[in-house]
Write an enzyme that holds these catalytic residues in place. Structure first.
Site, PDB file in Angstrom:
ATOM      1  N   LEU A 648       0.816  -1.223   0.000  1.00  0.00           N
ATOM      2  CA  LEU A 648       0.000   0.000   0.000  1.00  0.00           C
ATOM      3  C   LEU A 648       0.844   1.263   0.000  1.00  0.00           C
ATOM      4  O   LEU A 648       0.430   2.283  -0.533  1.00  0.00           O
ATOM      5  CB  LEU A 648      -0.945  -0.025   1.215  1.00  0.00           C
ATOM      6  CG  LEU A 648      -1.874  -1.249   1.250  1.00  0.00           C
ATOM      7  CD1 LEU A 648      -2.712  -1.251   2.520  1.00  0.00           C
ATOM      8  CD2 LEU A 648      -2.763  -1.315   0.017  1.00  0.00           C
ATOM      9  N   PRO A 650       5.065   1.832  -0.394  1.00  0.00           N
ATOM     10  CA  PRO A 650       6.381   1.187  -0.420  1.00  0.00           C
ATOM     11  C   PRO A 650       7.321   1.708   0.668  1.00  0.00           C
ATOM     12  O   PRO A 650       8.144   0.960   1.168  1.00  0.00           O
ATOM     13  CB  PRO A 650       6.923   1.554  -1.812  1.00  0.00           C
ATOM     14  CG  PRO A 650       5.716   1.821  -2.633  1.00  0.00           C
ATOM     15  CD  PRO A 650       4.693   2.392  -1.696  1.00  0.00           C
ATOM     16  N   THR A 652       6.597   2.938   3.873  1.00  0.00           N
ATOM     17  CA  THR A 652       6.327   2.390   5.205  1.00  0.00           C
ATOM     18  C   THR A 652       6.455   0.860   5.189  1.00  0.00           C
ATOM     19  O   THR A 652       6.888   0.265   6.170  1.00  0.00           O
ATOM     20  CB  THR A 652       4.924   2.809   5.692  1.00  0.00           C
ATOM     21  OG1 THR A 652       3.966   2.470   4.692  1.00  0.00           O
ATOM     22  CG2 THR A 652       4.868   4.298   5.967  1.00  0.00           C
ATOM     23  N   GLU A 722       4.482  -8.520  10.786  1.00  0.00           N
ATOM     24  CA  GLU A 722       5.223  -9.535  11.527  1.00  0.00           C
ATOM     25  C   GLU A 722       6.076 -10.437  10.658  1.00  0.00           C
ATOM     26  O   GLU A 722       7.072 -10.998  11.104  1.00  0.00           O
ATOM     27  CB  GLU A 722       4.237 -10.365  12.367  1.00  0.00           C
ATOM     28  CG  GLU A 722       3.448  -9.430  13.258  1.00  0.00           C
ATOM     29  CD  GLU A 722       2.515 -10.107  14.225  1.00  0.00           C
ATOM     30  OE1 GLU A 722       3.005 -10.635  15.217  1.00  0.00           O
ATOM     31  OE2 GLU A 722       1.296 -10.081  13.983  1.00  0.00           O
TER      32      GLU A 722
HETATM   33 MO1  MOS Z   1       2.044  -8.666  17.404  1.00  0.00          MO
HETATM   34  S1  MOS Z   1       3.191 -10.043  18.390  1.00  0.00           S
HETATM   35  O1  MOS Z   1       0.516  -9.421  17.373  1.00  0.00           O
HETATM   36  O2  MOS Z   1       2.137  -7.186  18.178  1.00  0.00           O
END
Ligand code: MOS
Length: 757
Positions: A648, A650, A652, A722
């Protein structure tokens, strides 16, 4: 009624913004950047208040037992001290309700009572809170509290706890135990097999901003300036704990200096609010680094057995993923390290199950890519070991086994092209230069190597998140939601989203987040916030269209059109693809004599998650050198190629990916909570002892992405917060094997393990 985006389900039409985006997909600077650079962004421990008191905690030094004697008299008499709170004078408080996927009004990581009795349940538990006129006075007085304990035997050893291991029925939203086919027979008949045990240690949260809150009671209203990734969860929990209504709790958290899972509700906010109540004055409780290691849970250690069997052509015939992590009974969060193994590769037979150990320790919690970070370490090292055993290129091994859809349920992928990520990444990295035979390349004292691994993280969208869109009579849109800005670019990306969604230029959209006075927000966790808030804004925009059409009435170019006939464009509504029938927001509001129009939409049930196998994937590449003299690893280069739907923004996104990969370097090389199993004490309670990567540890990191839209998600995007950390430790360990011929299966990859292995 909540909005269910049924159009994203099978047979439906994807979000039209995937094709129609204007600012989404372009580089945009952070909306919050200038304030942060100027120091104008105010964090929780910086909120000024009249008559503010500063809190310091006294921590237990035993793991289990009870306080036999507690002498606070010297502390009470120390300069500046206003009061000392212990279990003897703390207000009565209910148990904090646990974080749950079905209760977004809870944020507790631990369900233990907070300072309600003399019992000690972990080494480091707060036994007293000192309030003083300055932080220094509070810290000094805390050192004067004298405690005597009656200790009882505590369960603090991983190995010993295995005898009483539990096997939970479920992990997050998945069934724990999975069996398919005949694994034993597969292993017996296989041409090649690998079978090894991998270990990852405790990890502690060390964001730039330590956990902190500035708290004041205004009559029976509780006002909390918190550093949180769970605004409404924190408000709901504190209401329960103090026996007041949710509407009496106001939580504000406009900026968070990194969350990573560690910024939920812990004892310090509860203790701070209790102490403020007792003192009748506002309280700031800002944890020291040591305080964070005592009161904020970390990532559980894991011990994982991964066994793989394959035909001579590399086709997997059997996959075993077993193991243990710590999850005390009072702890809420699963470390679901077997999730990667059940979604990545197709194997004829699988046997997957994990067990939890109950210890007398602080509750563990989520930490960036819970489960998948340690899980991909074990699984992706095992894949590398199998490739080596087969004499096959590790990327080719993955190509032969990558699953088309969910390997267990058969659910189709919403979108997935992991092998494209490998191809693009391999080209950028120069994988063809890799010498397959380990221990082949040397440069002085350094052995050189290359490795790769897959990263993975599931898509999630939380129901219940809501957003309000207000259009004013200047045609300016304000989007409001109790969402979170932890540095990932929430405001920036949702401003882009709302602008494109509403047919407005960026400078006519304002995004307001970070406060429970705004419409209800789910947490910023599980890489779900962008999709959840995106769905809420989408739902609100649909309501807005119908509201505006009603307001427009009949004396309008839009007369006679239905909601299905119109779209947002050029600062107003128009007939789809017909700019001759357009009316601006300003004109509609003016004729209706309205100052503004305001609607609220909600992220509905995430039905797409039930129909599709939805995962972000990555291909991680590492080039490194290992010293023959010291065993030290120096990483020369990392490349990560990500398959996460549409990107959405690049700028960030690259920062998210790179940050995750840097955490992966920490996980691979240095991060390890030194836990004394004799006493249950965390010994590495500072960043001098717990080593996160510094600039000199971090090489050039190149990130790229496939940028293929996921037709089942808002804006075509899956979460990216993550996945960056996943696969990195395995890619580094695999490169270290390629360099040295030594297979280290124990994180972190410290020099001793290469010198003496
Ligand atoms: Mo993440 S470990 O769900 O902030």
């Amino acid at each position: 009624m909540s909005y269910v985006p049924s159009s994203w389900l099978p047979g439906g039409k994807p979000d039209p913004l995937i094709a129609r985006r204007v600012t989404l997909g372009t580089q945009q600077p952070r909306v919050d950047g200038p304030d942060k650079v100027r120091g104008a962004a105010r964090f929780a421990a910086e909120v000024p208040m009249e008559g503010l008191l500063y809190a310091a905690c006294v921590h237990s030094t035993i793991a289990r037992g009870r306080i036999a004697a507690l002498d606070v008299s010297v502390a009470e008499a120390a300069p500046g001290v206003v009061l000392v709170m212990t279990h003897r004078n703390a207000p009565k408080m209910a148990l904090p309700p646990p974080i749950g996927l079905t209760n977004l009004k809870a944020a507790g990581n631990s369900i233990l009572p907070v300072m309600q009795d003399p019992d000690i349940r972990w080494n480091g538990q707060a036994i007293a809170v000192v309030l003083a006129e300055t932080q220094e006075q509070a810290d000094h007085a805390a050192s004067l509290v004298k405690a005597r304990y009656e200790a009882v035997a505590a369960r603090t050893r991983f190995e010993t706890a295995k005898a009483d291991a539990r096997t939970p029925d479920s992990l997050m939203i998945e069934k724990n135990q999975l069996k398919k086919g005949d694994v034993q027979a597969a292993f017996q008949a296989a041409a090649r097999r690998v079978d090894a045990v991998y270990r990852t240690p405790w990890h502690n949260h060390n964001p730039i901003e330590p956990n902190a809150a500035t708290i004041v009671w205004s009559g029976d209203r509780l006002i909390v300036h918190d550093a949180t990734q769970m605004l409404n969860g924190t408000a709901g929990s504190l209401a329960k704990v103090f026996g007041i209504k949710e509407s009496q709790v106001h939580v504000s958290s406009p900026f968070v200096g990194g969350g990573f899972g560690g910024k939920g509700l812990w004892d310090h906010q509860i203790l701070g609010a209790a102490a403020a109540k007792l003192a009748g004055r506002p309280v700031r409780i800002a944890l020291s680094r040591a305080g964070m290691h005592r009161l904020i849970g970390g990532r559980s250690p894991t011990e994982q057995r991964v066994a793989l069997s394959a035909e001579a052509d590399g086709k997997l015939t059997g996959l075993i993923h077993h193991g243990f992590s710590v999850k005390p009974q009072h702890s809420v969060c699963d470390e679901a390290f077997t999730l990667s193994g059940r979604s990545l590769y197709a194997s004829d037979s699988v046997d997957i199950v994990q067990h939890t150990l109950d210890l007398d320790v602080l509750a563990n919690t989520f930490m960036r890519a819970p489960g998948e970070a340690p899980g991909t370490f074990a699984l992706e090292c095992a894949m590398d070991e199998l490739a080596h055993a087969l004499g096959m290129d590790p990327i080719e091994l993955r190509r032969r086994n990558v699953s088309d859809g969910d390997p267990i349920t058969g659910a189709p992928h919403s979108q997935s092209d992991m092998m494209l990520a490998y191809e693009l990444g391999a080209e950028r990295f120069g994988w063809h230069r890799r010498v397959a035979a380990p221990r082949s390349l040397k440069d002085g004292e350094w052995r050189l190597g290359m490795g790769c691994a897959t990263g993975s993280f599931p898509y999630a969208r939380m129901p219940g998140m809501s957003a309000r869109i207000t259009i004013d009579d200047n045609g300016h849109a304000t989007v409001s939601s109790a969402a979170h800005e932890m540095g990932m670019g929430t405001t920036t990306v949702q401003q882009q989203h709302a602008a494109d969604r509403l047919g407005l230029p960026l400078d006519r959209v304002t995004v307001r987040i970070g406060d429970t006075s705004l419409p209800f927000g789910s947490f910023a966790g599980g890489s779900s916030q962008t999709a959840s808030l995106g769905a809420a804004i989408n739902a609100a925009s649909a309501k807005l269209a119908s509201q505006l059409l009603r307001l427009a009435g009949n004396d309008t170019p839009l007369a006679g059109l239905k909601v299905g006939d119109i779209e947002f464009a050029d600062g107003g509504l128009r007939k789809i693809d017909d700019s001759s029938r357009h009316e601006s927001f300003v004109s509609i509001l003016k004729r209706a004599a309205r100052r503004e129009v305001s609607v609220t939409g909600e992220s509905g049930a995430p039905l797409e998650m039930l129909k599709f196998s939805m995962h972000s994937r990555s291909a991680i590449f590492c080039e490194l050198r290992v010293s023959d003299v010291t065993g030290e690893i120096r990483i020369d280069r990392l490349v990560g190629c990500f398959d996460c739907g549409r990107i959405l923004n690049p700028r960030t996104a690259a920062s998210q990916f790179r940050g995750g990969m840097i955490m992966g370097i920490g996980m691979a090389l240095t991060e390890e909570t030194l836990f004394d199993e004799r006493t249950g004490r965390v010994m590495s309670a500072s960043i001098a002892d717990y080593h996160v990567p510094v600039h000199l540890d971090v090489p050039d990191i190149d990130v790229l992405w496939t940028d293929i839209a996921d037709p089942r998600t808002p804006m075509g995007a899956r979460g990216i917060g993550e996945i960056g950390i996943t696969g990195v430790a395995a890619a580094i360990a695999n490169a270290a094997f390629n360099a040295t011929g030594k297979r280290v299966r124990d994180l972190p990859l410290t020099p001793d393990k290469f010198l003496f292995a």
